[in-house]
Motif scaffolding. Structure first.
Motif: not given
Length: 330
Positions: A33-39, A65-70, A116-120
């Motif tokens: 499984y690819k796990t998307p990451i947004s740094i 990228s929902p992870n970037l909403q923080e 681990v997928y470095f996505q954004s």
């Protein structure tokens, strides 16, 4: 030139398309499984003014990228900065995002292996020491077998390729390049800040290092015909990529494309043409090249057009049905 042969089929017989899931399962004997990451802090040279201003015309990265909403720090990385005072926070962010996604995948699917997928944004556009810290941290997580790094060809260096080549001796390492189109006039229209010759150069260099390459193509770019889209697909295959992602171009709020759309200067691709172009592409896909994505969409109020992109599951269903008529099972 690569010779592209149609998938063979016989009456009442279907042939499986090599999806990335099937590729991983065949190689690792179980699902991966690819796990998307947004740094936070990552950006792109097309946004910070290094090669262009304003970003690609379709880009409003937070909406993808929902992870970037923080809450985000007020700094942006680039390879020229001497220090990264936020590295510890980024490493913590990486771990928190991975653990949250890992827990969800374990609970829902019983997942055991991860990439681990470095996505954004552009995930090689940072100081080299920052990249090494993030990549090595990601590879240290339990049951992580590799990385997939989303980037641009104008943000790759020989130093990064040297490092990734070393990692690839023990891990599954992918580089995902946003190609979009091989027509320079199209790249100019979308304010890409990169050109086809540079894309060819760095994709070839990446393949020469033995690294896996996934090319991203966008269908429906301004003024492109189906013939142009399929030519970009063929050129991508000629570069010996290992996998492909297909995306439709859709208009979201707060982009440069929004203005052109509202002026009537841009008409998004129709669902029928998009499905037909993807199916024609997959029909001509070599057996060793996997498909990682056949479409994309966004179901919120940032989407302006086309409205058929609101329902990604319906799109996938239509593509599956069209492929079955061609004797292919997606």
């Amino acid at each position: 030139m690569v010779t592209i042969s149609l998938q063979n089929k016989t009456k009442n017989q279907t042939k499986e398309v090599l999806t990335i899931g099937r590729y991983f399962k065949k190689k690792f004997k179980e699902k991966v499984y690819k796990t998307p990451i947004s740094i936070s802090g990552f950006t792109c040279p097309n946004i910070d003014g290094s090669v262009a201003k304003g970003g690609c015309t379709f880009c409003e990265n937070d909406s993808f990228s929902p992870n970037l909403q923080e809450k985000k720090p007020k700094f942006k990385l680039n390879p020229r900065v001497n220090e990264n005072p936020f590295l510890d926070k980024q490493l913590m962010q990486l771990e928190m995002q991975f653990n949250a996604t890992k827990q969800r995948l374990e609970n829902k699917f019983g997942a055991k292996k991860y990439i681990v997928y470095f996505q954004s944004f552009t995930n090689t556009y940072a100081p080299f020491e920052t990249l090494k810290a993030l990549y090595s941290k990601a590879l240290s997580f339990e049951n992580v077998i590799g990385l997939s790094i989303g980037t641009r060809t104008d943000c790759m260096t020989d130093e990064i390729l040297d490092y990734l080549e070393e990692l690839a001796k023990e891990k599954e390492i992918w580089v995902e390049y946003g190609i979009q189109s091989f027509y320079d006039k199209t790249l100019d229209k979308i304010n890409r800040g990169d050109d086809s010759a540079n894309m060819v150069k760095w994709i070839e260099k990446t393949k020469q290092r033995g690294l896996k390459v996934c090319g991203h193509l966008i269908y429906g770019l301004p003024d492109e015909t189906q013939e142009m889209m399929l030519n970009s697909f063929k050129k991508t295959l000629e570069l010996k990529v290992d996998s492909i992602k297909f995306h439709p171009l859709y208009v979201v709020k707060n982009t440069l494309l929004t203005k052109e759309f509202k002026k009537g200067n841009f008409t998004p691709i129709s669902e029928e043409l998009y499905v037909d172009t993807v199916v024609k592409s997959i029909k001509n896909l070599p057996q060793n090249v996997s498909v990682q994505r056949v479409t994309a969409g966004i179901d919120d109020n940032t989407l302006l057009s086309p409205l058929w992109c609101k329902n990604k599951h319906r799109q996938i269903k239509k593509i599956r049905e069209a492929l079955l008529k061609e004797g292919l099972k997606y």
